[in-house]
Motif scaffolding. Structure first.
Motif, PDB file in Angstrom:
ATOM      1  N   VAL A  51      14.316  -8.258  20.271  1.00 33.84           N
ATOM      2  CA  VAL A  51      14.642  -7.401  19.131  1.00 33.84           C
ATOM      3  C   VAL A  51      13.451  -6.490  18.886  1.00 33.84           C
ATOM      4  CG1 VAL A  51      15.137  -7.298  16.665  1.00 33.84           C
ATOM      5  CG2 VAL A  51      16.113  -9.145  18.048  1.00 33.84           C
ATOM      6  N   TYR A  52      13.714  -5.171  18.823  1.00 36.38           N
ATOM      7  CA  TYR A  52      12.689  -4.245  18.355  1.00 36.38           C
ATOM      8  C   TYR A  52      13.097  -3.740  16.984  1.00 36.38           C
ATOM      9  CZ  TYR A  52      10.013  -0.018  17.525  1.00 36.38           C
ATOM     10  OH  TYR A  52       9.220   0.939  16.938  1.00 36.38           O
ATOM     11  N   ALA A  53      12.210  -3.910  16.017  1.00 32.50           N
ATOM     12  CA  ALA A  53      12.445  -3.428  14.658  1.00 32.50           C
ATOM     13  C   ALA A  53      11.376  -2.405  14.299  1.00 32.50           C
ATOM     14  CB  ALA A  53      12.425  -4.585  13.664  1.00 32.50           C
ATOM     15  N   GLY A  54      11.774  -1.362  13.558  1.00 27.60           N
ATOM     16  CA  GLY A  54      10.871  -0.272  13.210  1.00 27.60           C
ATOM     17  C   GLY A  54       9.728  -0.658  12.314  1.00 27.60           C
ATOM     18  N   ASP A  55       9.793  -1.815  11.648  1.00 26.99           N
ATOM     19  CA  ASP A  55       8.625  -2.404  10.992  1.00 26.99           C
ATOM     20  C   ASP A  55       8.824  -3.913  10.892  1.00 26.99           C
ATOM     21  OD1 ASP A  55      10.095  -3.016   8.653  1.00 26.99           O
ATOM     22  OD2 ASP A  55       9.173  -1.449   7.449  1.00 26.99           O
ATOM     23  N   ASP A  56       7.743  -4.622  10.561  1.00 27.50           N
ATOM     24  CA  ASP A  56       7.795  -6.084  10.540  1.00 27.50           C
ATOM     25  C   ASP A  56       8.669  -6.626   9.421  1.00 27.50           C
ATOM     26  OD1 ASP A  56       6.162  -6.192  12.718  1.00 27.50           O
ATOM     27  OD2 ASP A  56       4.478  -7.181  11.722  1.00 27.50           O
ATOM     28  N   ASN A  57       8.800  -5.875   8.340  1.00 29.19           N
ATOM     29  CA  ASN A  57       9.670  -6.317   7.258  1.00 29.19           C
ATOM     30  C   ASN A  57      11.090  -6.511   7.787  1.00 29.19           C
ATOM     31  OD1 ASN A  57       9.839  -6.971   4.441  1.00 29.19           O
ATOM     32  ND2 ASN A  57      10.900  -5.045   4.102  1.00 29.19           N
TER      33      ASN A  57
ATOM     34  N   GLU B 150      16.536  -8.200  33.810  1.00 27.58           N
ATOM     35  CA  GLU B 150      17.827  -8.666  33.289  1.00 27.58           C
ATOM     36  C   GLU B 150      17.875  -8.743  31.760  1.00 27.58           C
ATOM     37  OE1 GLU B 150      17.056 -13.449  33.686  1.00 27.58           O
ATOM     38  OE2 GLU B 150      17.349 -12.288  35.524  1.00 27.58           O
ATOM     39  N   ALA B 151      16.758  -8.505  31.104  1.00 20.49           N
ATOM     40  CA  ALA B 151      16.695  -8.689  29.649  1.00 20.49           C
ATOM     41  C   ALA B 151      17.609  -7.706  28.922  1.00 20.49           C
ATOM     42  CB  ALA B 151      15.262  -8.537  29.158  1.00 20.49           C
ATOM     43  N   GLN B 152      18.158  -8.190  27.798  1.00 19.73           N
ATOM     44  CA  GLN B 152      18.996  -7.383  26.928  1.00 19.73           C
ATOM     45  C   GLN B 152      18.419  -7.434  25.513  1.00 19.73           C
ATOM     46  OE1 GLN B 152      23.439  -7.565  28.621  1.00 19.73           O
ATOM     47  NE2 GLN B 152      22.818  -9.472  27.670  1.00 19.73           N
ATOM     48  N   ILE B 153      18.351  -6.266  24.868  1.00 22.17           N
ATOM     49  CA  ILE B 153      17.737  -6.218  23.547  1.00 22.17           C
ATOM     50  C   ILE B 153      18.621  -5.471  22.558  1.00 22.17           C
ATOM     51  CG2 ILE B 153      15.445  -6.240  24.626  1.00 22.17           C
ATOM     52  CD1 ILE B 153      15.166  -3.291  23.645  1.00 22.17           C
ATOM     53  N   VAL B 154      18.317  -5.657  21.274  1.00 20.67           N
ATOM     54  CA  VAL B 154      18.910  -4.860  20.202  1.00 20.67           C
ATOM     55  C   VAL B 154      17.780  -4.178  19.437  1.00 20.67           C
ATOM     56  CG1 VAL B 154      21.022  -6.206  19.966  1.00 20.67           C
ATOM     57  CG2 VAL B 154      18.983  -6.887  18.662  1.00 20.67           C
ATOM     58  N   HIS B 155      18.128  -3.099  18.756  1.00 16.12           N
ATOM     59  CA  HIS B 155      17.125  -2.238  18.121  1.00 16.12           C
ATOM     60  C   HIS B 155      17.543  -2.007  16.670  1.00 16.12           C
ATOM     61  CE1 HIS B 155      14.896   1.948  18.443  1.00 16.12           C
ATOM     62  NE2 HIS B 155      14.547   1.269  17.371  1.00 16.12           N
ATOM     63  N   ILE B 156      16.641  -2.318  15.742  1.00 11.74           N
ATOM     64  CA  ILE B 156      16.887  -2.092  14.310  1.00 11.74           C
ATOM     65  C   ILE B 156      15.931  -1.006  13.839  1.00 11.74           C
ATOM     66  CG2 ILE B 156      16.943  -3.115  12.005  1.00 11.74           C
ATOM     67  CD1 ILE B 156      17.471  -5.823  13.314  1.00 11.74           C
TER      68      ILE B 156
END
Length: 316
Positions: A221-227, A156-162
């Motif tokens: 949230v998945y981000a392409g780097d930790d910054n 059921e999880a929903q995420i956003v991607h940066i």
């Protein structure tokens, strides 16, 4: 042995002098954007240090400043200087291909570092030295999925991607690795939206602020780097939105510290020092006629709150 550094508005030349060597090389490097984040700043320092330690090397160190036209001009200048090899950290994997081809036609071997150029330019490149960014994205998806399974919300999880800078190969590949792998390991997780953060913490915070207004339920949230990931974390904290799982790639010190605080779940461990040293070694191996793989990857393992004690805190 003495290091002489000459700084100009756009370039630093590092020359090593000492006893006469049988083989000495002049190598040029044009980087993506040294000032944009601490990874690239640390990379440049490590590259210069590696050159200083080698009595057979003179390097011309340039910074594209994130500007494709500027980087192409730097490539042309290095070709005119007739350097022995060129290392390029591309500002844009497509746009730099003509300049890379020009170097190849001039008989100058080109090593691509950190972020590869587009496939159409591979015939003009001696080797790529850096991380496997698609694998990194896939590993980040696995980190997130494993955490959702532990929490019992994988259906059921929903995420956003940066994502990172548009057109930049690392950003494209990490996004592809994540987007391809997530449905394989967690097919019922929904990706609500993807927006670029341009490797910038402040922009990523604004992107996340908009996501938080638009979506009432964000689990990850998945981000392409930790910054960028920490920028998103800061937005969530300011909005009082708790319980979001943050996963990044390229574990910055700020990401490591957020993991220590229990606010940031996981990332991919990657050293800019290893990156810089590998690029210089790859260029030298090419010049010395060594058998160098076309894709010369170094390993970048998963790091989470569970195993972070096995890793030293990043210096960048």
């Amino acid at each position: 042995m003495k290091l002489r550094t000459v700084l100009a508005a756009t370039a630093a030349t590092v020359a090593i002098s000492g006893a006469v060597q049988a083989e000495s090389y002049r190598i040029g490097i044009t980087q993506n954007n040294v000032g944009v984040d601490s990874y690239q700043t640390t990379y440049e320092k490590a590259f210069i240090a590696a050159a200083e330690a080698n009595p057979n090397v003179e390097v011309v160190v340039l910074d594209g400043g994130g500007d494709v036209a500027r980087q192409i001009a730097q490539m042309e200048d290095l070709i005119q200087q007739a350097v022995d090899a060129i290392i390029i950290w591309p500002t844009n994997g497509e746009a730099v291909i003509p300049a890379v081809r020009k170097a190849h036609k001039a008989g100058i071997p080109v090593v691509v570092t950190n972020s590869n150029i587009a496939d159409a330019g591979f015939d003009f490149v001696a080797s790529f030295s850096g991380p496997d960014n698609i694998t990194q994205g896939a590993r980040s998806a696995e980190i997130m999925c494993d955490k959702f399974k532990e929490m019992g919300i994988e259906d059921e999880a929903q995420i956003v991607h940066i994502t990172g800078q548009p057109g930049y190969t690392t950003a494209i590949e990490r996004a592809k690795g994540f987007d391809d792998r997530l449905p394989e390991v967690c097919p019922n997780v929904t990706v609500l939206e993807t927006q670029p953060g341009d490797w910038n913490r402040e922009k990523s915070q604004k992107v996340m602020e908009a996501f938080l207004v638009k979506y009432d339920d964000i689990d990850g949230v998945y981000a392409g780097d930790d910054n960028m990931g920490v920028g998103a974390l800061n937005a969530a904290k300011a909005a009082g939105r708790d319980g979001i799982i943050f996963v990044g790639a390229t574990n910055f010190a700020v990401g490591y510290e957020a993991m220590e605080r229990g606010e940031y779940w996981g990332s991919i461990y990657q050293s800019p020092v290893d990156d810089a040293e590998a690029a210089l070694k790859t260029a030298l191996d090419v010049l010395n006629g060594e058998d160098v793989p076309f894709l010369n990857y170094f390993d970048t393992p998963k790091i989470t709150q569970d195993n972070m004690g096995d890793f030293t805190k990043p210096v960048f």
